[in-house]
Each structure stands twice: as C-alpha cells, then as structure tokens.
Design a protein around this motif. Structure first.
Motif, PDB file in Angstrom:
ATOM      1  N   ALA A  25       0.831  -1.207   0.000  1.00 38.26           N
ATOM      2  CA  ALA A  25       0.000   0.000   0.000  1.00 38.26           C
ATOM      3  C   ALA A  25       0.866   1.258   0.000  1.00 38.26           C
ATOM      4  N   HIS A  26       1.973   1.202   0.682  1.00 37.00           N
ATOM      5  CA  HIS A  26       2.864   2.358   0.770  1.00 37.00           C
ATOM      6  C   HIS A  26       3.702   2.541  -0.499  1.00 37.00           C
ATOM      7  N   LEU A  27       4.244   1.451  -1.019  1.00 35.99           N
ATOM      8  CA  LEU A  27       5.140   1.516  -2.174  1.00 35.99           C
ATOM      9  C   LEU A  27       4.410   1.506  -3.507  1.00 35.99           C
ATOM     10  N   GLY A  28       3.270   0.836  -3.537  1.00 37.67           N
ATOM     11  CA  GLY A  28       2.571   0.619  -4.797  1.00 37.67           C
ATOM     12  C   GLY A  28       3.070  -0.668  -5.440  1.00 37.67           C
ATOM     13  N   PRO A  29       2.265  -1.226  -6.345  1.00 33.47           N
ATOM     14  CA  PRO A  29       2.604  -2.523  -6.942  1.00 33.47           C
ATOM     15  C   PRO A  29       3.922  -2.536  -7.708  1.00 33.47           C
ATOM     16  N   GLN A  30       4.200  -1.490  -8.480  1.00 29.72           N
ATOM     17  CA  GLN A  30       5.421  -1.490  -9.289  1.00 29.72           C
ATOM     18  C   GLN A  30       6.667  -1.477  -8.404  1.00 29.72           C
ATOM     19  N   ARG A  31       6.706  -0.615  -7.417  1.00 30.55           N
ATOM     20  CA  ARG A  31       7.883  -0.553  -6.548  1.00 30.55           C
ATOM     21  C   ARG A  31       8.018  -1.816  -5.704  1.00 30.55           C
ATOM     22  N   MET A  32       6.893  -2.395  -5.271  1.00 31.49           N
ATOM     23  CA  MET A  32       6.962  -3.615  -4.480  1.00 31.49           C
ATOM     24  C   MET A  32       7.544  -4.746  -5.322  1.00 31.49           C
ATOM     25  N   THR A  33       7.118  -4.830  -6.577  1.00 33.43           N
ATOM     26  CA  THR A  33       7.677  -5.831  -7.492  1.00 33.43           C
ATOM     27  C   THR A  33       9.161  -5.580  -7.709  1.00 33.43           C
ATOM     28  N   GLN A  34       9.542  -4.324  -7.904  1.00 37.00           N
ATOM     29  CA  GLN A  34      10.948  -3.980  -8.085  1.00 37.00           C
ATOM     30  C   GLN A  34      11.765  -4.319  -6.840  1.00 37.00           C
ATOM     31  N   LEU A  35      11.201  -4.049  -5.668  1.00 37.01           N
ATOM     32  CA  LEU A  35      11.898  -4.359  -4.421  1.00 37.01           C
ATOM     33  C   LEU A  35      12.174  -5.850  -4.331  1.00 37.01           C
ATOM     34  N   ARG A  36      11.147  -6.653  -4.568  1.00 40.08           N
ATOM     35  CA  ARG A  36      11.315  -8.105  -4.493  1.00 40.08           C
ATOM     36  C   ARG A  36      12.324  -8.587  -5.532  1.00 40.08           C
ATOM     37  N   GLU A  37      12.236  -8.086  -6.753  1.00 36.35           N
ATOM     38  CA  GLU A  37      13.174  -8.488  -7.804  1.00 36.35           C
ATOM     39  C   GLU A  37      14.601  -8.080  -7.450  1.00 36.35           C
ATOM     40  N   THR A  38      14.763  -6.876  -6.930  1.00 33.90           N
ATOM     41  CA  THR A  38      16.088  -6.377  -6.569  1.00 33.90           C
ATOM     42  C   THR A  38      16.683  -7.193  -5.431  1.00 33.90           C
ATOM     43  N   LEU A  39      15.886  -7.475  -4.421  1.00 32.90           N
ATOM     44  CA  LEU A  39      16.392  -8.268  -3.298  1.00 32.90           C
ATOM     45  C   LEU A  39      16.736  -9.685  -3.731  1.00 32.90           C
ATOM     46  N   ASN A  40      15.961 -10.249  -4.641  1.00 34.43           N
ATOM     47  CA  ASN A  40      16.294 -11.581  -5.158  1.00 34.43           C
ATOM     48  C   ASN A  40      17.581 -11.556  -5.972  1.00 34.43           C
ATOM     49  N   LEU A  41      17.814 -10.484  -6.713  1.00 38.34           N
ATOM     50  CA  LEU A  41      19.075 -10.356  -7.443  1.00 38.34           C
ATOM     51  C   LEU A  41      20.255 -10.240  -6.478  1.00 38.34           C
ATOM     52  N   LEU A  42      20.108  -9.456  -5.421  1.00 38.33           N
ATOM     53  CA  LEU A  42      21.166  -9.349  -4.418  1.00 38.33           C
ATOM     54  C   LEU A  42      21.401 -10.674  -3.715  1.00 38.33           C
ATOM     55  N   ARG A  43      20.342 -11.427  -3.548  1.00 42.56           N
ATOM     56  CA  ARG A  43      20.474 -12.730  -2.894  1.00 42.56           C
ATOM     57  C   ARG A  43      21.419 -13.637  -3.668  1.00 42.56           C
ATOM     58  N   GLU A  44      21.431 -13.496  -4.985  1.00 40.16           N
ATOM     59  CA  GLU A  44      22.308 -14.327  -5.822  1.00 40.16           C
ATOM     60  C   GLU A  44      23.776 -14.177  -5.443  1.00 40.16           C
ATOM     61  N   ILE A  45      24.166 -13.006  -4.957  1.00 45.30           N
ATOM     62  CA  ILE A  45      25.587 -12.791  -4.615  1.00 45.30           C
ATOM     63  C   ILE A  45      25.819 -12.674  -3.097  1.00 45.30           C
ATOM     64  N   THR A  46      24.740 -12.746  -2.295  1.00 44.81           N
ATOM     65  CA  THR A  46      24.914 -12.574  -0.853  1.00 44.81           C
ATOM     66  C   THR A  46      24.476 -13.772  -0.018  1.00 44.81           C
ATOM     67  N   ASP A  47      23.690 -14.678  -0.590  1.00 43.97           N
ATOM     68  CA  ASP A  47      23.144 -15.800   0.178  1.00 43.97           C
ATOM     69  C   ASP A  47      23.946 -17.067  -0.108  1.00 43.97           C
ATOM     70  N   PRO A  48      24.827 -17.442   0.835  1.00 44.02           N
ATOM     71  CA  PRO A  48      25.636 -18.647   0.604  1.00 44.02           C
ATOM     72  C   PRO A  48      24.812 -19.935   0.618  1.00 44.02           C
ATOM     73  N   PHE A  49      23.562 -19.867   1.027  1.00 40.30           N
ATOM     74  CA  PHE A  49      22.716 -21.059   1.137  1.00 40.30           C
ATOM     75  C   PHE A  49      21.696 -21.134   0.008  1.00 40.30           C
ATOM     76  N   LEU A  50      21.805 -20.269  -0.962  1.00 38.52           N
ATOM     77  CA  LEU A  50      20.824 -20.198  -2.042  1.00 38.52           C
ATOM     78  C   LEU A  50      20.670 -21.514  -2.789  1.00 38.52           C
ATOM     79  N   ASN A  51      21.748 -22.180  -3.065  1.00 36.52           N
ATOM     80  CA  ASN A  51      21.678 -23.414  -3.865  1.00 36.52           C
ATOM     81  C   ASN A  51      21.779 -24.680  -3.022  1.00 36.52           C
ATOM     82  N   ASP A  52      21.586 -24.566  -1.714  1.00 42.76           N
ATOM     83  CA  ASP A  52      21.629 -25.751  -0.859  1.00 42.76           C
ATOM     84  C   ASP A  52      20.329 -26.512  -0.894  1.00 42.76           C
TER      85      ASP A  52
END
Length: 157
Positions: free
Chosen positions: A130-157
């Motif tokens: 409600a605060h961010l709106g659908p587009q920014r919320m989608t962007q936030l989730r996509e961005t955090l998932n992209l960062l997870r690729e290089i920051t989460d050592p357990f991603l492929n476990d």
C-alpha cells in the motif's frame, strides 16, 4: 529515544548507509513477527530462538548448518536448539544420510507457530504494498532476489 526516531533523526544530517536501510525494514518485520507470535500465545520464544527456527530446512538441518546460517557460534546455536526442543518447537531426529549425526526438524508446535505468523507476514507485506505501490513492491522483491544471488551462501543448498 526510540530506535526508529534515532534513525529518522540521522537522515536529517546524512544519508543512511545501505546496510542500515536494509536492516530497518527487516527489524520491523521481525518485530511484527514476534508480536504476532505473542498474540497467538507463543510467548516463550525469543528473537534469537526465532532466528534459528526460521532457518530450519524443510527436511531438517544440522546444528552446524543453523549456526552458519544464523551467523552464531555452534555452541550458541546448540543452546538455542535445546531451548526450542524443550519448548516443543523443534525435535532432533537421526540423519538418514549419516547415522552418527542428528537433524533438527520443526515439531508440531513449531509448525503451529509458523502458521500463526503467516497472516502477520501477509499484513506487513500488504502495508508495504500500500505504501510503495505494486510497481515498486515488485521492483523491491526483484532487486532483493538479485542481491540474494551474490549474498546468500545457502541459495543453492
């Protein structure tokens, strides 16, 4: 002074570091989770215990894996697992891959606590949407998932 007020006051003087900006909403989600657990009657779980319980894999996890994922010592993770086990949130079972090892699995009470928190998580996400709106919320989730690729050592476990 309230931590959120302190954070807000700091923005007047300087831009907050990215790590702090990521931490603030994470802390808010964690606080809402703990409040939701308490409202549902799970008043005996601490934040430290919840952080360990949240990292238990669906098929179970070894204490060493939980320690690494939670960024705590093996001794600390073992202590927290013991507390969670006594409270009925987790159970230890033999590891089918190694008869000498034991896995920590979520027990019935732990599954019930997780189920009690799901509406709280959905409510927080709805507030953010409600605060961010659908587009920014989608962007936030996509961005955090992209960062997870290089920051989460357990991603492929």
């Amino acid at each position: 002074m309230d931590a959120s007020k302190s954070d807000a006051a700091q923005t007047d003087d300087q831009e907050l570091p990215l790590g702090v900006l990521l931490f603030i909403p994470s802390r808010a989600m964690e606080a809402a989770t703990m409040e939701g657990l308490a409202r549902a009657g799970y008043t005996d779980m601490t934040v430290a215990q919840a952080r360990i319980a949240a990292r238990v894999a669906p098929g179970g996890s070894r204490v060493t894996e939980l320690a690494e994922a939670a960024h705590v010592t093996r001794q600390n993770a073992g202590f927290l697992v013991e507390q969670l086990e006594r409270a009925g949130y987790v159970e230890r079972v033999p590891d089918p891959a190694d008869g000498r090892a034991r896995l920590v699995r979520i027990a019935a009470r732990g599954h019930a606590a997780r189920a009690a928190v799901l509406p709280v998580l959905a409510e927080v996400e709805a507030q953010w949407l409600a605060h961010l709106g659908p587009q920014r919320m989608t962007q936030l989730r996509e961005t955090l998932n992209l960062l997870r690729e290089i920051t989460d050592p357990f991603l492929n476990d």
